[in-house]
Enzyme design. Sequence first.
Site, PDB file in Angstrom:
ATOM      1  N   ASP A  17       0.918  -1.218   0.168  1.00 24.69           N
ATOM      2  CA  ASP A  17       0.026  -0.021  -0.093  1.00 24.69           C
ATOM      3  C   ASP A  17       0.866   1.180   0.084  1.00 24.69           C
ATOM      4  O   ASP A  17       2.169   1.135   0.146  1.00 24.69           O
ATOM      5  CB  ASP A  17      -0.852  -0.007   1.338  1.00 24.69           C
ATOM      6  CG  ASP A  17      -1.892  -0.964   1.200  1.00 24.69           C
ATOM      7  OD1 ASP A  17      -2.309  -1.585  -0.063  1.00 24.69           O
ATOM      8  OD2 ASP A  17      -2.560  -1.479   2.168  1.00 24.69           O
TER       9      ASP A  17
ATOM     10  N   TYR B 214       6.497 -10.433   7.003  1.00 32.79           N
ATOM     11  CA  TYR B 214       6.395  -8.968   7.124  1.00 32.79           C
ATOM     12  C   TYR B 214       6.669  -8.516   8.328  1.00 32.79           C
ATOM     13  O   TYR B 214       6.556  -9.313   9.448  1.00 32.79           O
ATOM     14  CB  TYR B 214       4.818  -8.383   7.030  1.00 32.79           C
ATOM     15  CG  TYR B 214       4.343  -8.205   5.542  1.00 32.79           C
ATOM     16  CD1 TYR B 214       4.651  -7.120   5.057  1.00 32.79           C
ATOM     17  CD2 TYR B 214       3.849  -9.449   4.834  1.00 32.79           C
ATOM     18  CE1 TYR B 214       4.018  -6.806   3.654  1.00 32.79           C
ATOM     19  CE2 TYR B 214       3.536  -9.263   3.544  1.00 32.79           C
ATOM     20  CZ  TYR B 214       3.496  -7.911   3.034  1.00 32.79           C
ATOM     21  OH  TYR B 214       3.009  -7.708   1.663  1.00 32.79           O
TER      22      TYR B 214
END
Length: 266
Positions: free
Chosen positions: A53, A110
């Site tokens: 994003d 992540y």
Amino acid sequence: MTRYFFHIAYNGTHYRGWQRQPNVRSVQEVLETKLAQALKLPAITIIGCGRTDAGVHASQFFFHTDLAVPLRENFVFVMNKILPPSIAIFEIITIDSNLHARFSAVERVYDYFIHNQKDPFTNDISSLYVDYELDLNKMKKAVALLPKYKDYKAFCKQPDLHNTTLCDVRSAKLFCTKDHKKIRFQITANRFLRGQIRILVQKLLEIGTDKYSIDEFEQNLATQQRPQLIRPAHPQGLFLSKIVYPGLDLVNQANFTLPEDYWQAL
């Protein structure tokens, strides 16, 4: 045609995410433009290992492209000279044409970084939550629940966009520095849903500040019912930090965080 895998990293602060979009600056658009320039081609298309994003970073990222002409030996050097400082290419690998940057990945990691003391040198790569008195023990208990559940429909920005909301979460860990001023959440899975990690981090922060209970968190995980309030944590703390493929497991070459031995597992 030869398929090339590019091993890269990028700071996503000034990009509207990885994916090319009309009228905005994306990492993909910059790379495609600079590759076409270096190869003297009218256009080139690349396939990334995922989508990040706006404002989100990748300390390890892969994309592939198929080329009819072999790349020069110094092509990494050439590309790094013309790319902005926010994007780096570490290596280029000739790969089997059946290996796909996105669909062949078997594991993704992540990391999300939090700091609770204002620091101008950390602000772009970690999320500041200065007013939060966090109960790390409660957050640790909530993190330990994540590998026990497979359906993450309750913690997804737009679950209807996905064919399935199942994710094989293989590991979830919480770390902090000795002074507890920096926190690191790490999660490993075969895949992730849109907004999933930042929504999970926000819920962990709410658990750490007694605004949301561990029981409620587990109930949402077990029933796939969304919490009343769904909002993501800040984007700048999130890094895509590891991608693993069959027969291809490369070391992350981006040196931007504190040494591993500086982090204490909770």
